[in-house]
Design an enzyme around this catalytic site. Structure first.
Site, short mmCIF file in Angstrom:
data_model
loop_
_atom_site.label_atom_id
_atom_site.label_comp_id
_atom_site.label_asym_id
_atom_site.label_seq_id
_atom_site.Cartn_x
_atom_site.Cartn_y
_atom_site.Cartn_z
N GLU A 44 0.86 -1.18 0.00
CA GLU A 44 0.00 0.00 0.00
C GLU A 44 0.90 1.23 0.00
OE1 GLU A 44 -2.40 0.20 3.48
OE2 GLU A 44 -3.31 -1.76 3.18
N ASP A 71 -5.19 8.87 10.88
CA ASP A 71 -3.84 8.43 11.21
C ASP A 71 -3.36 8.91 12.56
OD1 ASP A 71 -2.96 6.87 8.96
OD2 ASP A 71 -3.22 8.69 7.79
#
Lengths: 259, 404
Positions: free
Chosen positions: A48, A59
């Site tokens: 990824e 995040d």
């Protein structure tokens, strides 16, 4: 190689697939390309590539810091495509993971076209739910890209079924309620979520993300999931110890999965 | 009636958030719809607004200002007189009451300059909820007094050290907290933006501004106003003022965005007039972004307008041509700030001074269009006590100068 084949290959070896995440442009565009290649050589089955974004609400601190550094270094969306192009010939499928606005700004169809043209396998969309994804559903069909949506422990059975129906390649189970980041204890909610997804996913693999940082943890997750997704721990390794540390951790994770 | 069931105002709004938040948003949407149809909830909300917040706020005939400007009757909606000094108390009381109804015990909020943080801490104290406020580290230093207010009211203030360390990053951090603690936590979002149902819900909690102003204007003047004006950052006071007037086709709606140093300089917070379509903080709207879709930091002398996007209903009203959005520069706003101080003895929030400045600028054109003296309502969304440091520096009050 496409995503389905990569999962099947791991399954044929009697193990879960190792999915490794690194952001493009970290520590630099060339350094990021080199790091992804190192990660592939050290044993990840799927890659990824993160597209650095100014407002990464999913995040935790590790990935935030890395993507902030990438943006400060001037990374552009086209550099993400270039990173995909540079690593997509290395024998494992390469997906991009991106918040939605940069894709929309690039042009959804244009992004799909250029990602496919660069040899990319698909796109993971952490803040795009299928309900809002008509344009992406059409573009991913048009350009034969996999599309990976997320499910979460809080998703209803109806939403899991709906999301799985729209996924291609694999479905991404965010196993803990929270942001990305390595954790000492992997989630107890994860096996339950995977089991719920498996009821409706048929042959579609279920990858589990958020929290894994060691081979031991990877083995735990790999016991019930088709894919073990590792991000923050790999980013940390690269940030703190460079490619040698990245390779060491990747080896450790992969060894944990090997029967 | 907009939005539709999935929170869309035409192409705007919706939900661009992690799947992990969808269940919480669905829960919130269900509770909010039920609550708004439940006389027990709406009655309690109205009682709190009346007895605690001090609404309905006055519609004040600004005769000295009108005389000075000439050729218009200017009415001010005095939201500055509400408890905590701004329209924001309406939103926080509504959401905090809904939090109790949902059985949650903790609220989190983002704040830029600290106004929404103080309002949230106030509502949390009043309704006995735990309160955590995320505030950019840069802002905690610039707004130490508001940090002290929040702490006095029992809130925990967490400085945000990521990204640009300002409001947008505080929202990011609040979203991260919410996704982690969603079971017992409500995210008390401070403006009519964010994922569905926030834009509609916040609007419904603040729409009393326009409902009151409309009735007060009819009573005071015997007619509807020719125009209403409000400043637009995220857009909550503006949508609160506009919403009751949207069906009144003859009432012009003016939204004034923060033009900063001037839209042409790139240093501004005018999302509609100086931005483009995109997705930020959970909804599709206009926003300030570069050619890769990275958010551009906004600039305004007014911290409360310093936000790089705008609520989706404003984007829709703009595209429909129902409301007109224009930028007002820092300098224009500060001129209006000084004018209102001197003519009416009212120190407005610098946010609200943008609305006044824009309306004053538009009056000649409006008068010409109507062929008579217009009656206009300006939403005085907040008071300016909080802005005295900024105003003092701007006008040189701290080194012996006076306004000329």
């Amino acid at each position: 190689m496409n995503v389905t084949t990569a999962y099947e290959k791991a399954r044929a070896e009697g193990r879960a697939a190792l999915v490794g995440y690194l952001p493009a442009g970290f520590p630099s565009v060339a350094g990021g390309i080199s790091a992804v290649k190192a990660m592939i050589e050290a044993g990840v089955d799927l890659v990824e590539i993160g597209l650095p974004y100014s407002d990464p609400v999913m995040d935790g601190p590790v990935i935030q810091r890395a993507t902030e550094q990438a943006l400060a270094g001037g990374v552009r969306t086209r550099d993400v495509i270039a990173t995909v192009e540079a690593v997509s010939g290395a024998g494992v499928p390469v997906l991009v993971m991106s918040y939605w606005n940069p894709i929309e700004k690039y042009g959804v169809d244009a992004f799909a076209r250029d990602l496919a043209g660069a040899g990319g396998a698909g796109l993971i969309t952490p803040d795009l739910i299928p309900d809002e994804a008509d344009e992406w559903l059409a573009a991913s069909d048009q350009h034969h890209l996999d599309r990976v949506f997320l499910i979460s422990p809080s998703s209803t059975d109806e939403r899991i079924a709906m999301t799985v129906r729209h996924c291609r390649g694999f479905v991404y189970a965010t196993a803990v309620m929270g942001v990305t980041g390595a954790r000492d204890a992997t989630s107890t909610a994860a096996p339950t979520l995977v089991a719920r997804a498996k009821k409706v996913s048929g042959t579609l693999p279920v990858g589990v993300g958020l929290g894994v940082r060691s081979g031991v943890q990877a083995a735990e997750v790999g016991a019930y999931a088709d894919g073990v997704i590792v991000g923050s721990a790999l980013v940390s390794a690269l940030a703190d110890g460079g490619e040698p540390a990245l390779r060491t951790l990747t080896h450790d994770l992969r060894a944990g999965l090997t029967p | 009636m907009l939005p539709d069931d999935r929170g869309h105002f035409g192409p705007y709004g919706g939900r661009f958030v992690p799947e992990a938040l969808i269940a919480a948003l669905d829960e919130l949407d269900a509770h909010y719809r039920k609550a708004m149809a439940d006389p027990e909830f709406t009655g309690e909300f109205e009682r709190m607004l009346r007895e605690y917040a001090g609404t309905p706020s006055l519609l004040y005939d600004a005769t000295r200002l009108s005389e000075r400007v000439g050729g218009a009757r200017i009415l001010l909606k005095r939201e500055d007189l509400n408890h905590t000094g701004a329209h924001k108390v309406r939103n926080v009381l509504g959401q905090a009451l809904l939090t109790k109804r949902m059985g949650k015990t903790r609220v989190i909020a983002e704040t830029g300059a600290g106004q929404h943080g103080v309002a949230s801490a106030t509502a949390a104290a009043y309704l006995d909820l735990e309160c955590v406020v995320y505030m950019g580290e840069v802002d905690t230093k610039r707004q130490a007094l508001n940090v002290a207010r929040m702490k006095m009211l029992g809130a925990t203030v967490i400085p945000v050290t990521t990204g640009s360390k300002t409001l947008k990053d505080a929202i990011n951090e609040a979203l991260r907290d919410w996704v982690t603690n969603v079971d017992e936590t409500h995210y008390l979002l401070g403006t009519a933006a964010g994922p569905h149902p926030f834009p509609a819900m916040v609007r419904d909690f603040v729409r009393g501004i326009g409902v009151e102003a409309r009735a007060q204007c009819l009573e005071k003047t015997g007619a509807l106003p020719d125009a209403v004006a409000a400043c637009v950052g995220g857009g909550s006071n503006a949508i609160g003022m506009f919403h009751a007037f949207v069906p009144d086709a003859d009432v012009r709606l003016y939204g004034f965005e923060a033009g900063g140093d001037g839209v042409e300089t790139g240093r501004h917070a005018a999302s509609i007039t100086g931005g483009s379509h995109g997705v930020l903080h959970g909804s599709r709207s206009y926003l300030l972004q570069d050619e890769d879709g990275q958010t551009i930091e906004s600039h305004s002398i007014s911290a409360g307008l310093d936000y790089p996007s705008v609520g989706p209903e404003h984007a829709w009203l703009h595209d429909q041509g129902r409301a007109r959005y224009q930028p007002v520069t820092d300098a224009e706003a500060m001129d209006a700030f000084a004018l209102l101080c001197r003519t009416e003895g009212i120190i407005p929030a610098i946010e609200s001074a943008h609305a006044l400045a824009g309306m004053l600028r538009e009056l000649p054109a409006l008068r010409a269009e109507l062929g008579r003296e217009p009656t206009v309502i300006v939403n005085l969304s907040g008071r300016g006590d909080k802005d005295m440091h900024t105003a003092g520096e701007y006008f040189g009050l701290f080194d012996g100068d006076v306004i000329g």
